[in-house]
Design an enzyme around this catalytic site. Sequence first.
Site, short mmCIF file in Angstrom:
data_model
loop_
_atom_site.label_atom_id
_atom_site.label_comp_id
_atom_site.label_asym_id
_atom_site.label_seq_id
_atom_site.Cartn_x
_atom_site.Cartn_y
_atom_site.Cartn_z
N ARG A 243 21.56 48.37 75.40
CA ARG A 243 21.78 49.80 75.56
C ARG A 243 22.42 50.33 74.27
NH1 ARG A 243 18.82 49.79 79.16
NH2 ARG A 243 19.10 50.47 81.30
N GLU A 272 19.07 58.65 74.01
CA GLU A 272 17.60 58.66 74.02
C GLU A 272 17.07 59.96 74.63
OE1 GLU A 272 16.31 55.06 75.94
OE2 GLU A 272 17.54 53.84 74.60
N HIS A 290 12.26 52.11 73.24
CA HIS A 290 12.72 51.51 74.51
C HIS A 290 11.56 50.88 75.29
CE1 HIS A 290 16.06 51.77 77.80
NE2 HIS A 290 15.26 50.72 78.01
C1 8YV Z 1 13.64 49.77 82.10
C2 8YV Z 1 15.78 48.85 81.07
O1 8YV Z 1 12.34 49.99 81.77
O2 8YV Z 1 15.75 47.87 83.20
C3 8YV Z 1 16.41 48.28 82.29
O3 8YV Z 1 17.65 48.24 82.32
O4 8YV Z 1 16.42 49.08 80.13
C4 8YV Z 1 14.35 49.21 80.91
O5 8YV Z 1 13.72 48.16 80.26
C5 8YV Z 1 14.27 51.04 82.55
O6 8YV Z 1 15.62 50.87 82.85
C6 8YV Z 1 13.59 51.63 83.73
O7 8YV Z 1 14.45 52.44 84.48
#
Ligand code: 8YV
Length: 328
Positions: A243, A272, A290
Site C-alpha cells: 500500500r 491512487e 495497482h
Molecule cells: C485488490 C489489493 O485488487 O487485495 C488487495 O488488498 O491490493 C488488490 O490487489 C483490491 O484490493 C481489490 O479491492
Amino acid sequence: MNQSKPRVILTRKLPDTVETRMRELFSTKLNETDMALSRAQLEEVVKTADVLVPTVTDKIDADLIAAAGSQLRLIASFGTGVDHIDLAAARARGITVTNTPGVLTEDTADVTMALILAVPRRIAEGDALVRSGKWRGWAPTGMLGHRINGKRLGIVGMGRIGEAVARRARGFGLSIHYHNRKPVHRQTEAELEATYWESLEQMLARVDIVSVNCPHTAQTSNLLSADRLALMQPSAYLVNTSRGDVVDEAALTELLAKRHIAGAGLDVYAEEPKISEKLRTLPNVVLLPHIGSATIEGRLQMGDKVIINVQTFWDGHTPPDRVIEAML
Ligand code: 8YV
C-alpha cells in the site's frame, strides 16, 4: 437459516461469472457503470444493503458506517487489504467484515518479482527506447543495469506474500533478509535461508533491494518514513506492491531524484490514482497501475470467496474470512 435472500450491493463491476452467480444466490444490485460510487451514492446504498461488497476504491469510514441502516450486517470486501474500512466502527455497530486472503498471494508475488527484475535491469526504459525508434543497435556500454544474482533482498513483512516473494527471489540468486513483528517459523526460515532483522533500520542500511509486503495498518502507516528511507544505500532499490501509505511517497520521490536511492518499482500509491508529476517523470522508476492481483484467475477466486463469505454468513455461520482486528 435466513429464509429470504440478502440484498447484496456491489460497488464496482465484478467479472461476469461472479455477478451471474451472485444474482442467482442473492438479491444483488450491480454497478453496471464501473465508476466508483460517489460519497453520496455510498451513503445511499448503505441505507438499504444487508451486505455491502466494496473494494479498495471505496472509503468505508466511521461516518459512512454511522449512516448505514440497521439492516447492514456484513461488509464482504472484494480484496485482501482492509485499510479502506474502519474495522473498529464496524465492530461497534455489530457489522461483520470479511476479505479474500490467500488467492492473491502468488499473483502479487509475481508482480513484485517482476519489479525487482525490471528496475535494476531497466526493462521499462529499454521498451520505451525501442518503441521510440531511437535505438541505434547493440553497444557494449548500452543500457547497463545492475546484476540481480548475489544481491541481498530485504523483505518488510514476511506474511504470505512476503514468503512467496522470498521463494521466487531465491531462484534468482538473491539472499533473503526480512523484518517482521516476529521471526517466521524456524523451518520456513531454514528453507529460505532467511536472516531475521529485528531492527528495520539496520536491515534497510544493509540490503540491496527492499520489498514492501506488509499490510497497511495503524502500525505500518508511514513505516518507511523519510528518516528510514534515508538509511538505504545509494545503490539500493525499493519495490512496493503493498500500500502506498506504508512509504513516505514525497520523501521517496526526493531521494530518488537526488539519487540517494538508485531506483524504485511501485504498484501502489498514497492517493491512487493521483501520482505527483515529479514521481511520474523520474527516469529511475517503474510505475504500475495497482495490478498486483490483476489476473482473471485471481479475480474469479476473489469472487468465489466473497460469495462463500456472504452465503455462510447469511446461513448463520461464521464466514471463513472474517477479519479480526487483532490479526492485522
Ligand atoms: C485488490 C489489493 O485488487 O487485495 C488487495 O488488498 O491490493 C488488490 O490487489 C483490491 O484490493 C481489490 O479491492
